[in-house]
Scaffold this active site. Structure first.
Site, mmCIF file in Angstrom:
data_model
loop_
_atom_site.group_PDB
_atom_site.id
_atom_site.type_symbol
_atom_site.label_atom_id
_atom_site.label_comp_id
_atom_site.label_asym_id
_atom_site.label_seq_id
_atom_site.Cartn_x
_atom_site.Cartn_y
_atom_site.Cartn_z
ATOM 1 N N LYS A 222 0.839 -1.200 0.000
ATOM 2 C CA LYS A 222 0.000 0.000 0.000
ATOM 3 C C LYS A 222 0.877 1.255 0.000
ATOM 4 O O LYS A 222 2.083 1.177 0.227
ATOM 5 C CB LYS A 222 -0.936 -0.007 1.212
ATOM 6 C CG LYS A 222 -2.095 -0.989 1.017
ATOM 7 C CD LYS A 222 -3.179 -0.833 2.048
ATOM 8 C CE LYS A 222 -4.331 -1.784 1.711
ATOM 9 N NZ LYS A 222 -5.312 -1.874 2.794
ATOM 10 N N ARG A 256 -2.994 -10.007 5.588
ATOM 11 C CA ARG A 256 -3.478 -10.036 4.197
ATOM 12 C C ARG A 256 -2.338 -9.560 3.302
ATOM 13 O O ARG A 256 -1.852 -8.446 3.461
ATOM 14 C CB ARG A 256 -4.693 -9.115 4.108
ATOM 15 C CG ARG A 256 -5.402 -9.118 2.786
ATOM 16 C CD ARG A 256 -6.601 -8.161 2.847
ATOM 17 N NE ARG A 256 -7.257 -8.086 1.559
ATOM 18 C CZ ARG A 256 -6.867 -7.281 0.583
ATOM 19 N NH1 ARG A 256 -5.841 -6.486 0.737
ATOM 20 N NH2 ARG A 256 -7.525 -7.277 -0.566
HETATM 21 C C1 7PJ Z 1 -7.935 -4.292 2.665
HETATM 22 C C2 7PJ Z 1 -9.021 -5.082 2.324
HETATM 23 C C3 7PJ Z 1 -7.521 -4.248 4.032
HETATM 24 C C4 7PJ Z 1 -9.317 -5.782 4.481
HETATM 25 C C5 7PJ Z 1 -8.292 -4.075 0.576
HETATM 26 C C6 7PJ Z 1 -5.539 -3.283 -1.300
HETATM 27 C C7 7PJ Z 1 -6.823 -2.550 -1.252
HETATM 28 N N1 7PJ Z 1 -9.705 -5.825 3.219
HETATM 29 N N2 7PJ Z 1 -9.231 -4.933 1.010
HETATM 30 N N3 7PJ Z 1 -8.261 -5.014 4.897
HETATM 31 N N4 7PJ Z 1 -7.475 -3.677 1.549
HETATM 32 N N5 7PJ Z 1 -9.974 -6.507 5.412
HETATM 33 O O1 7PJ Z 1 -5.435 -4.491 -1.260
HETATM 34 O O2 7PJ Z 1 -4.538 -2.551 -1.398
HETATM 35 O O3 7PJ Z 1 -6.588 -3.552 4.447
HETATM 36 S S1 7PJ Z 1 -8.235 -3.558 -1.074
#
Ligand code: 7PJ
Length: 288
Positions: A222, A256
């Site tokens: 990010k 994640r």
């Molecule tokens: C996140 C997400 C996060 C959760 C995205 C990206 C943007 N879901 N979905 N937490 N970020 N739970 O992957 O950069 O930080 S989308």
């Protein structure tokens, strides 16, 4: 700590686990467009599972800052065939990154196990779907919407504001018949936060352990990393893993990430350190 997925599926969260990201959007900032064919998605997921992913998070809508809304039908067409293919082939936990009630329902019908909604189940009917299917859900903090969230976000005290948000949401979901044990908490890195806000969060992440619920974090590649290091997204892996380690050392349970194998290497060491430190020093809980 354990997360109950269903009667015969549980995840032991004593030590942190990895959630591999599978974006099936043509416009995601990092891997957009690579996995939107079913067979490519299956290959990618096989690779992520082989390298240690416990969860796979599938998203058919890009929520990067400034992104446009995707039509419901388009989102369904992107994710449903892939969920179906994955559910029939793998024993992994399939999480779906969506804010749409219909996408939630259809995903669960074809074999998804968890719903991850960055808009925190604000669409009409979504609460009924998740309570009917009794699946775990991830509550993500976001200020604004993906279209507007990076327009000068402001907080007086970001930690206490997010704690208040979690308290309010936990009560709300419990009131609507969703057992607290089904909830995962995510402070939402990059969702309505400046780079400095994101590091305020990361350096105080352990504060959220007071809810005694699993903390999920998503910092992988990010802008908190690319802007801070002043490098492009494709040069952010080490920075992302560093952030993952900092989070896991404070008790984050699900990381994640785009980089499953490398993150798993780091988390193996983190888990070993946590195990050794627990031997000497019991419980590091704090009160909200
Ligand atoms: C996140 C997400 C996060 C959760 C995205 C990206 C943007 N879901 N979905 N937490 N970020 N739970 O992957 O950069 O930080 S989308």
């Amino acid at each position: 700590m354990k997360l109950i997925i269903s009667n015969n599926k549980k995840v032991d969260l004593t030590f942190p686990k990895v959630m591999g990201i599978l974006n099936v959007t043509p416009d995601s900032f990092f891997d957009g467009g690579k996995y939107n064919k079913v067979s490519c998605a299956v290959d990618r997921v096989f690779y992520m599972i082989k390298n240690g992913a416990t969860f796979i998070d599938i998203g058919g809508e890009s929520t990067r800052p400034g992104s446009d809304i995707v039509e419901e039908e388009e989102e369904m067409d992107r994710v449903i065939p892939i969920i179906e293919a994955l559910a029939s082939r793998f024993d992994t936990i399939i999480s779906v990154n969506t804010s749409r009630t219909l996408v939630m329902k259809q995903s669960l019908l074809v074999g998804a196990h968890l719903i991850n909604d960055v808009r925190c189940f604000s669409e009409k009917g979504s609460l009924d779907v998740i309570s009917k299917f009794r699946i775990p859900i991830c509550l993500v903090h976001m200020k604004g919407t993906p279209k507007t969230m990076q327009r000068k976000p402001k907080y007086n005290n970001i930690i206490s504001e997010i704690k208040d948000f979690f308290s309010e949401k936990i009560s709300y979901f419990e009131l609507h018949g969703i057992n607290k044990s089904k909830l995962l908490l995510d402070p939402g890195f990059g969702f309505g936060k400046t780079v400095s806000h994101n590091y305020d969060l990361l350096s105080n992440l352990k504060e959220f352990n007071c809810f005694e619920l699993p903390i999920l974090v998503g910092m992988s590649r990010k802008s908190m990393i690319s802007k801070f290091l002043n490098v492009s997204f494709d040069k952010c892996m080490l920075g992302s893993i560093t952030c993952a380690v900092i989070a896991a050392m404070q008790g984050a349970k699900i990381i994640r990430t785009h980089d499953v194998k490398e993150t798993m290497d780091a988390l193996h060491i983190v888990s070993y350190i946590l195990k050794k430190s627990n031997k000497f020093n019991n419980k590091d809980t704090n009160k909200c």
